[in-house]
Design a protein around this motif. Structure first.
Motif, mmCIF file in Angstrom:
data_model
loop_
_atom_site.group_PDB
_atom_site.id
_atom_site.type_symbol
_atom_site.label_atom_id
_atom_site.label_comp_id
_atom_site.label_asym_id
_atom_site.label_seq_id
_atom_site.Cartn_x
_atom_site.Cartn_y
_atom_site.Cartn_z
ATOM 1 N N CYS A 42 0.980 -1.060 -0.045
ATOM 2 C CA CYS A 42 -0.120 0.026 -0.071
ATOM 3 C C CYS A 42 0.773 1.347 0.134
ATOM 4 C CB CYS A 42 -0.799 0.053 1.236
ATOM 5 S SG CYS A 42 -0.276 -0.049 2.757
ATOM 6 N N SER A 43 2.156 1.074 0.613
ATOM 7 C CA SER A 43 3.033 2.325 0.708
ATOM 8 C C SER A 43 3.933 2.488 -0.589
ATOM 9 C CB SER A 43 3.542 2.495 1.824
ATOM 10 O OG SER A 43 4.415 1.456 2.116
ATOM 11 N N THR A 44 3.845 1.286 -1.404
ATOM 12 C CA THR A 44 4.903 1.575 -2.453
ATOM 13 C C THR A 44 4.396 1.541 -3.949
ATOM 14 O OG1 THR A 44 5.020 -1.145 -2.278
ATOM 15 C CG2 THR A 44 6.916 0.220 -1.268
ATOM 16 N N PHE A 45 3.309 0.753 -4.208
ATOM 17 C CA PHE A 45 2.596 0.842 -5.655
ATOM 18 C C PHE A 45 1.137 0.712 -5.659
ATOM 19 C CE2 PHE A 45 3.168 -3.639 -4.759
ATOM 20 C CZ PHE A 45 2.299 -4.383 -4.874
ATOM 21 N N LEU A 46 0.481 0.339 -4.482
ATOM 22 C CA LEU A 46 -1.055 0.591 -4.685
ATOM 23 C C LEU A 46 -1.685 1.839 -4.553
ATOM 24 C CD1 LEU A 46 -2.050 -2.709 -2.439
ATOM 25 C CD2 LEU A 46 -2.136 -2.511 -4.915
ATOM 26 N N GLY A 47 -2.353 2.357 -5.580
ATOM 27 C CA GLY A 47 -2.915 3.580 -5.438
ATOM 28 C C GLY A 47 -4.315 3.554 -4.416
ATOM 29 N N GLY A 48 -4.772 2.375 -4.518
ATOM 30 C CA GLY A 48 -6.134 2.497 -3.667
ATOM 31 C C GLY A 48 -6.218 1.154 -2.842
ATOM 32 N N PHE A 49 -7.234 0.948 -2.022
ATOM 33 C CA PHE A 49 -7.289 -0.276 -1.233
ATOM 34 C C PHE A 49 -8.373 -1.189 -2.094
ATOM 35 C CE2 PHE A 49 -5.623 2.295 1.909
ATOM 36 C CZ PHE A 49 -4.748 1.263 2.419
ATOM 37 N N GLN A 50 -8.180 -2.378 -2.415
ATOM 38 C CA GLN A 50 -9.252 -3.372 -2.891
ATOM 39 C C GLN A 50 -9.908 -3.953 -1.802
ATOM 40 O OE1 GLN A 50 -9.830 -3.421 -6.228
ATOM 41 N NE2 GLN A 50 -8.717 -1.789 -6.710
ATOM 42 N N PRO A 51 -11.277 -4.342 -2.067
ATOM 43 C CA PRO A 51 -11.839 -5.229 -0.888
ATOM 44 C C PRO A 51 -11.197 -6.627 -0.912
ATOM 45 C CG PRO A 51 -13.192 -4.738 -2.834
ATOM 46 C CD PRO A 51 -12.119 -3.956 -2.998
ATOM 47 N N VAL A 52 -10.971 -7.159 0.368
ATOM 48 C CA VAL A 52 -10.506 -8.300 0.623
ATOM 49 C C VAL A 52 -11.314 -9.093 1.498
ATOM 50 C CG1 VAL A 52 -8.080 -9.675 1.211
ATOM 51 C CG2 VAL A 52 -8.271 -7.219 0.497
ATOM 52 N N SER A 53 -11.519 -10.330 1.298
ATOM 53 C CA SER A 53 -12.596 -11.113 2.222
ATOM 54 C C SER A 53 -11.895 -12.378 2.739
ATOM 55 C CB SER A 53 -13.744 -11.316 1.405
ATOM 56 O OG SER A 53 -13.577 -12.150 0.624
ATOM 57 N N ILE A 54 -12.515 -12.763 3.904
ATOM 58 C CA ILE A 54 -12.281 -13.968 4.395
ATOM 59 C C ILE A 54 -12.394 -15.253 3.588
ATOM 60 C CG2 ILE A 54 -12.773 -15.876 6.257
ATOM 61 C CD1 ILE A 54 -11.342 -13.315 7.383
ATOM 62 N N LYS A 55 -13.432 -15.244 2.662
ATOM 63 C CA LYS A 55 -13.853 -16.133 1.539
ATOM 64 C C LYS A 55 -12.394 -16.408 0.685
ATOM 65 C CE LYS A 55 -17.018 -17.623 -2.065
ATOM 66 N NZ LYS A 55 -18.183 -17.060 -2.929
ATOM 67 N N MET A 56 -11.825 -15.218 0.234
ATOM 68 C CA MET A 56 -10.614 -15.304 -0.540
ATOM 69 C C MET A 56 -9.437 -16.095 0.118
ATOM 70 S SD MET A 56 -10.050 -11.464 -2.269
ATOM 71 C CE MET A 56 -11.456 -10.653 -2.805
ATOM 72 N N ALA A 57 -9.439 -15.959 1.403
ATOM 73 C CA ALA A 57 -8.400 -16.859 2.038
ATOM 74 C C ALA A 57 -8.888 -18.455 2.030
ATOM 75 C CB ALA A 57 -8.276 -16.286 3.605
ATOM 76 N N LYS A 58 -10.305 -18.706 2.274
ATOM 77 C CA LYS A 58 -10.450 -19.933 2.082
ATOM 78 C C LYS A 58 -10.499 -20.619 1.003
ATOM 79 C CE LYS A 58 -12.827 -23.060 4.896
ATOM 80 N NZ LYS A 58 -12.268 -23.808 6.116
ATOM 81 N N GLU A 59 -10.827 -19.779 -0.271
ATOM 82 C CA GLU A 59 -10.821 -20.361 -1.470
ATOM 83 C C GLU A 59 -9.421 -20.756 -2.076
ATOM 84 O OE1 GLU A 59 -14.883 -18.625 -3.526
ATOM 85 O OE2 GLU A 59 -12.777 -17.581 -3.810
#
Length: 289
Positions: A167-184
């Motif tokens: 986030c402090s080096t190249f991400l211009g904005g935050f994308q939504p991240v969910s618990i489901k992603m980690a599970k998948e």
């Protein structure tokens, strides 16, 4: 189509479009432009480019000028003032006994406003603090509460991977991240392993999510009933990247699961990626911004 330049006001902030007004600029050039906050000095992040009118938020403001030596000197002076203002604000917060953490201070280029960024667990009544700060700095004061992810972006640091924060080096904005992603993605739902230094889900969970979703369309998930060369069984574990399944055979449910390639089995009844409700409640805090 319209010719625009992209200007960024923070190291890894959002890029805003401006009319170059006939100037040809290079990435890294410093320019003076007018924004909703007033006159600002920013860095060229995107050189002159033609883009569609639909991509532009009208009205498109024109470049005022390329930054001069005097402008850059004023920027350096503002940076020095910000450090002083930060220390003064810390003392005022302590004096007012407010439950808030000061993160950053920012002067607008023309000194018409000073922004104080802070984090807090809940709402904070900072009206008296604003009055106090205004009497010291004799200009407009704005206190802006930010989330812990924004705090990490501003302060920077190293992630558990050993690299600087995305986030402090190249991400211009935050994308939504969910618990489901980690599970998948087959990750352990251990908060320590899937959360960043900010205490929220790691931004990098988003990077490979599309790949895992594509794999899930062709690989039986956990709890799927499949037909294998050795008979029918239930998938108890899988490695999506290698395509290897662990299948508990119906004929020997107490025995160790057998290993099969996804191409060796035929799906009879699909399972689905599920998260225990109690587990989800405990991890819900990680999904907040």
């Amino acid at each position: 189509m319209a010719e625009v330049i992209g200007v960024r006001f923070k190291n890894v902030g959002k890029v805003y479009y401006f009319d170059p007004d006939g100037n040809t600029l290079k990435q890294g050039d410093m320019v003076i432009v007018e924004t909703a906050r007033g006159i600002e000095c920013g860095e060229i992040a995107m050189e002159n480019r033609q883009i569609s009118d639909e991509s532009i938020v009208q009205p498109l403001k024109k470049l005022i000028r390329v930054a001069t030596k005097e402008d850059l000197k004023k920027m350096a002076e503002n940076n020095a003032k910000e450090k002083t203002a930060f220390n003064i604000c810390l003392k005022k917060i302590a004096a007012h006994k407010l439950e808030m953490k000061l993160v950053d201070v920012e002067y607008t280029f023309d000194n018409s406003k000073i922004l104080f960024y802070f984090t807090a667990d809940g709402r904070v009544d900072f009206r008296e603090l604003v009055k106090d700060l205004a009497s010291v700095f004799r200009t407009r004061i704005e206190l802006r509460q930010i989330g812990v992810r924004d705090e990490a972006k501003m302060l920077g640091g190293l992630g558990i991977c050993g690299r600087p924060f995305c986030c402090s080096t190249f991400l211009g904005g935050f994308q939504p991240v969910s618990i489901k992603m980690a599970k998948e993605q087959g990750l352990s739902l251990n908060p320590v392993k899937i959360s960043g230094t900010c205490g929220r889900l790691m931004c990098c969970l988003k990077y490979e999510q599309e790949t895992y979703q594509d794999l899930l369309r062709s690989i039986p998930t956990v709890n799927s009933v499949v037909m294998t060369p050795d008979g029918k069984g239930t998938v108890v574990d899988l490695n999506m990247l290698t395509g290897v399944l662990q299948v508990r055979m119906d004929t020997a449910p107490e025995a160790a699961p057998k290993l099969f390639k996804a191409s060796q089995v035929k799906l009879i009844k699909g399972g689905h990626v599920s998260i225990d409700r109690n587990e989800l409640e405990q991890l819900k805090e990680l999904e907040k911004d």
